[in-house]
Scaffold this motif. Sequence first.
Motif, PDB file in Angstrom:
ATOM      1  N   ARG A 126       0.822  -1.805   0.180  1.00  0.00           N
ATOM      2  CA  ARG A 126      -0.022  -0.123  -0.211  1.00  0.00           C
ATOM      3  C   ARG A 126       0.964   1.446  -0.045  1.00  0.00           C
ATOM      4  O   ARG A 126       0.652   2.580  -0.819  1.00  0.00           O
ATOM      5  N   PHE A 127       2.278   1.277   0.450  1.00  0.00           N
ATOM      6  CA  PHE A 127       3.213   2.445   0.861  1.00  0.00           C
ATOM      7  C   PHE A 127       3.520   2.615  -0.966  1.00  0.00           C
ATOM      8  O   PHE A 127       3.780   3.877  -0.859  1.00  0.00           O
ATOM      9  N   VAL A 128       4.066   0.913  -1.018  1.00  0.00           N
ATOM     10  CA  VAL A 128       4.660   1.475  -2.716  1.00  0.00           C
ATOM     11  C   VAL A 128       3.399   2.157  -3.790  1.00  0.00           C
ATOM     12  O   VAL A 128       3.893   3.038  -4.707  1.00  0.00           O
ATOM     13  N   VAL A 129       2.710   1.283  -3.774  1.00  0.00           N
ATOM     14  CA  VAL A 129       1.182   2.050  -5.078  1.00  0.00           C
ATOM     15  C   VAL A 129       1.194   3.777  -4.420  1.00  0.00           C
ATOM     16  O   VAL A 129       0.874   4.399  -5.768  1.00  0.00           O
ATOM     17  N   ARG A 130       1.072   3.965  -3.343  1.00  0.00           N
ATOM     18  CA  ARG A 130       0.977   5.783  -3.315  1.00  0.00           C
ATOM     19  C   ARG A 130       2.170   6.215  -3.271  1.00  0.00           C
ATOM     20  O   ARG A 130       2.283   7.356  -2.938  1.00  0.00           O
ATOM     21  N   GLY A 131       3.240   6.255  -3.401  1.00  0.00           N
ATOM     22  CA  GLY A 131       4.185   6.104  -4.128  1.00  0.00           C
ATOM     23  C   GLY A 131       5.458   6.537  -3.259  1.00  0.00           C
ATOM     24  O   GLY A 131       6.754   7.731  -3.587  1.00  0.00           O
ATOM     25  N   TYR A 132       4.802   6.397  -1.516  1.00  0.00           N
ATOM     26  CA  TYR A 132       5.544   7.172  -0.874  1.00  0.00           C
ATOM     27  C   TYR A 132       7.301   5.658  -1.036  1.00  0.00           C
ATOM     28  O   TYR A 132       7.647   5.052  -1.894  1.00  0.00           O
ATOM     29  N   ASP A 133       8.171   6.396  -0.563  1.00  0.00           N
ATOM     30  CA  ASP A 133       9.475   6.233  -0.215  1.00  0.00           C
ATOM     31  C   ASP A 133       9.918   5.564   0.649  1.00  0.00           C
ATOM     32  O   ASP A 133      10.243   6.029   1.427  1.00  0.00           O
ATOM     33  N   VAL A 134       9.340   4.354   1.163  1.00  0.00           N
ATOM     34  CA  VAL A 134       9.771   3.292   2.261  1.00  0.00           C
ATOM     35  C   VAL A 134      11.822   2.806   2.025  1.00  0.00           C
ATOM     36  O   VAL A 134      11.948   2.507   0.883  1.00  0.00           O
ATOM     37  N   ILE A 135      12.436   3.329   2.961  1.00  0.00           N
ATOM     38  CA  ILE A 135      13.965   3.712   3.157  1.00  0.00           C
ATOM     39  C   ILE A 135      14.129   1.882   3.779  1.00  0.00           C
ATOM     40  O   ILE A 135      15.002   1.508   3.801  1.00  0.00           O
ATOM     41  N   LYS A 136      13.259   1.650   4.581  1.00  0.00           N
ATOM     42  CA  LYS A 136      13.640   0.859   5.745  1.00  0.00           C
ATOM     43  C   LYS A 136      12.375   0.709   6.451  1.00  0.00           C
ATOM     44  O   LYS A 136      11.234   0.752   6.574  1.00  0.00           O
ATOM     45  N   VAL A 159      11.982 -12.594   7.893  1.00  0.00           N
ATOM     46  CA  VAL A 159      12.779 -11.823   7.855  1.00  0.00           C
ATOM     47  C   VAL A 159      12.194 -10.551   8.696  1.00  0.00           C
ATOM     48  O   VAL A 159      10.775 -10.740   9.530  1.00  0.00           O
ATOM     49  N   ILE A 160      13.040 -10.637   9.549  1.00  0.00           N
ATOM     50  CA  ILE A 160      12.651  -9.104  10.491  1.00  0.00           C
ATOM     51  C   ILE A 160      13.213  -8.079  10.227  1.00  0.00           C
ATOM     52  O   ILE A 160      12.924  -7.066  10.749  1.00  0.00           O
ATOM     53  N   LYS A 161      13.495  -7.008   9.214  1.00  0.00           N
ATOM     54  CA  LYS A 161      14.455  -5.553   8.958  1.00  0.00           C
ATOM     55  C   LYS A 161      14.519  -5.340   7.477  1.00  0.00           C
ATOM     56  O   LYS A 161      14.683  -6.748   6.587  1.00  0.00           O
ATOM     57  N   THR A 162      14.739  -4.490   7.244  1.00  0.00           N
ATOM     58  CA  THR A 162      15.106  -4.447   5.670  1.00  0.00           C
ATOM     59  C   THR A 162      15.825  -2.739   5.712  1.00  0.00           C
ATOM     60  O   THR A 162      15.246  -2.453   6.723  1.00  0.00           O
TER      61      THR A 162
END
Lengths: 484, 484
Positions: free
Chosen positions: A459-469, B467-470
């Motif tokens: 859902r984050f990625v679809v909305r274009g947010y930049d998930v970094i970790k 998977v615990i973290k990325t």
Amino acid sequence: MSNVPITVAHGDGIGPEIMAATLHILKEAGARLDIETIEIGEKVYLAGNPAGIAPESWASLRRTKVFLKAPITTPQGGGFSSLNVAVRKTLGLYANVRPCVSYHPFVSTKHPVMDVVIVRENEEDTYAGIEYRQTQQVEECLKLISRPGSEKIVRYAFEYARRFNRKKVTCFIKDNIMKRTDGLFHRIFDEIAPEYPEIEADHWIVDIGSAKMADTPENFDVIVMPNLYGDVLSDVAAQIAGSVGLAGSSNIGEKVAMFEAIHGSAPRRAGQNLANPSGLFLGAVLMLVHINQPDIAELAHNAWLKTLEDGVHTYDMFKEGTSKQKVGTKEFADAVVARLGQKPQTLKPVSYAANTAETDAKPIVSTPAHQTKELVGVDVFLDWWKGSFYGVADDLGTHIADLSGNNLYLQSIANRGVKVYPDGQPDTFTVDHWRFRFVAEKGEGEPVTARQILALLERFVVRGYDVIKTENLYNFDGAKGYSA
Amino acid sequence: MSNVPITVAHGDGIGPEIMAATLHILKEAGARLDIETIEIGEKVYLAGNPAGIAPESWASLRRTKVFLKAPITTPQGGGFSSLNVAVRKTLGLYANVRPCVSYHPFVSTKHPVMDVVIVRENEEDTYAGIEYRQTQQVEECLKLISRPGSEKIVRYAFEYARRFNRKKVTCFIKDNIMKRTDGLFHRIFDEIAPEYPEIEADHWIVDIGSAKMADTPENFDVIVMPNLYGDVLSDVAAQIAGSVGLAGSSNIGEKVAMFEAIHGSAPRRAGQNLANPSGLFLGAVLMLVHINQPDIAELAHNAWLKTLEDGVHTYDMFKEGTSKQKVGTKEFADAVVARLGQKPQTLKPVSYAANTAETDAKPIVSTPAHQTKELVGVDVFLDWWKGSFYGVADDLGTHIADLSGNNLYLQSIANRGVKVYPDGQPDTFTVDHWRFRFVAEKGEGEPVTARQILALLERFVVRGYDVIKTENLYNFDGAKGYSA
């Protein structure tokens, strides 16, 4: 008794001179050694080995398991990595041991009664060097503290204290702030200490503990610490005892051990027969004890103490009034050799009993009961920036709360560890590195699944947010495994 | 001139006594203050406020913007959090400033010539307290260093040096190991220093820098540091100058500033008119300068120095031979008041020019050019344990390599920062916390997408891996934003 094979590297700068002096004393003292020589350092770096050691040299280290190493020079410019880090990591040298002793009144010090041994964890902490830049503004480094790693070093410190008749082991940690990582180290210290009832155990928060050690080191004996604190405090202790030029150290692994001076290769002093070989020599004394030649270690160490006491000093120790004779590297070694069999009169003679050698036994790592681990949420980190250091959290919160659903709901937002949503403070300074904590719809501590987390990330990625970790949240035996 | 409103808290233990003594001196010196009093500490904690401060007290702090705070007692038992941390985080007090001065020969010290100011970053580093347990064996803490946070503190240090006519600012970092995080702090120091050409700028690796500072503090002036190093070194500096009992400090934010003694509430000394008010008093002197009453600050500070010099000492400073008169808290304050208008003869008198007040200007944070950020891979961390600390990496590598595909391929596996696959060493000690680095099929540095990472994570989850973290891998303007 048969000779013990060791690997020797003569290093760069003053290395060859102080190694020659050290080996001369060892030979005259009757050390039973078979020496394999390897080359390390500048030439080896420049020949194209990025860590300053040739691949074939590892075989010698693995064969002899004992490494007496002179200081080296790392060439200027990029692309060269630390030889010590490479040796430590490759061979698993988990314990750095550094005795810091003052030799008052023969060597200047503000701390005449000082005999502290720093036992530093050597593999973990922020020194694993795991770092990431994921936004314009923020750099991250991971600090890892493990149970087995902490057990190994704490047990080593107590075993060391027992072998060398030390009375007290002190633990330095900052567990009022780092409750989980430093808390683990402290807890393991408290677990292991009672196995050594004859040794006093205490602990200090590292800030005030360091202040006490720098001011009144006579109140400390053995101090065990995680890597970073140990790095800083072992240099402080060596310096205030007299000089970093006078300290040797050992790096101990389960299979291999390395012995060295703690100072560098001092290229400007090289080739002039000036350098003080004492740091490397004291490293070699630690080696002799390690390979079970305590008689030779005692003979050589006491002759060295007598030499200091007689005022026969290299330029760095020399002081008008206290010193008697200023000598070069070779002459200093000759002076020690001439005193083999003598003991110091004012300084305390050393005595290494036969049982001070390290045993071959592996450090014991406990196998604690497996704790039930339950996935209870996830921290999702975003790179997000709307041009202001203030007051953007509510806006962000409203948008991200929309992503809740499928059993994961947004509980809070934090920035640099400060909660900013809900009920944030308008004057909190925020950077472009945001943490969104999602927990189960039924409430914190209720289970979630890895698939639910995947769906949330989608859902984050679809909305274009930049998930970094991401950092998953777990409970262990029902207790929270994460900070607020 | 009109009075300046300040907020005062009398605290716990010896707090009320040393605050009364401090306010008495300030009043007699002519400080122009309108005092609002708030309650903090033990009673407030026990009344159900987890941070030891009542919600309504924040309004006073926000109104006056100046907080003179006595030490408090945090009740024993769980559930209470640090008041100082709460105030610092809520109000964004980013700079901790601690002058450490020796008063030889009137107060015992091994460092007669010492006048060091530690400027410590107060919000970032591992002290943000962001911690996770995600496996049986390993705890993790995040160390965050930001560009704006580092700019604020470095600029504060240079502005401080300029205001107080300091000659040198030194930076302590460990960027030979933490190349990205401490490297950023160092780079910003190097960027900002040239804006202050009249001030000398230098830097030390924190280990040997700390050793030099603990041994020869007379060679340092202002030292600026990230949070953790600053915490440890400010205690060391205060202690070796004479005592942590003699130091005050300020905590500076963009809007609010807090002034205090650096020692605790010493409940065992409470109510006996024994405690030395000097730490809090010196904190109050910093406050007077901050609120632009340098004339009063100078008057009071010089009277205090004359009192020390005259040998009028509280029990903690008292030493047979040097001291003349052992006095209690009240009598010490009276002695300072009696000397208002006098200057010390042996110690150096202080002088606060009108321009030493802090300006209201916000610290300048630069807006560097946006760098092009490109996603080039991901580090996936697993909790994985097959019952051995050795030699399981190849097995693991073979299985995980199967998960490559869809533009992401397994490049390496690491454990506690040591590469273990491919070409690992059989004797590397490994724990249950594994890092799998995936980069683009075409090679490291080529672009990947967030959707490709999601798909990879799904392959992990489908196979049942924990998977615990990325941690995503990014390039910035084409340069790697992650460590090896």
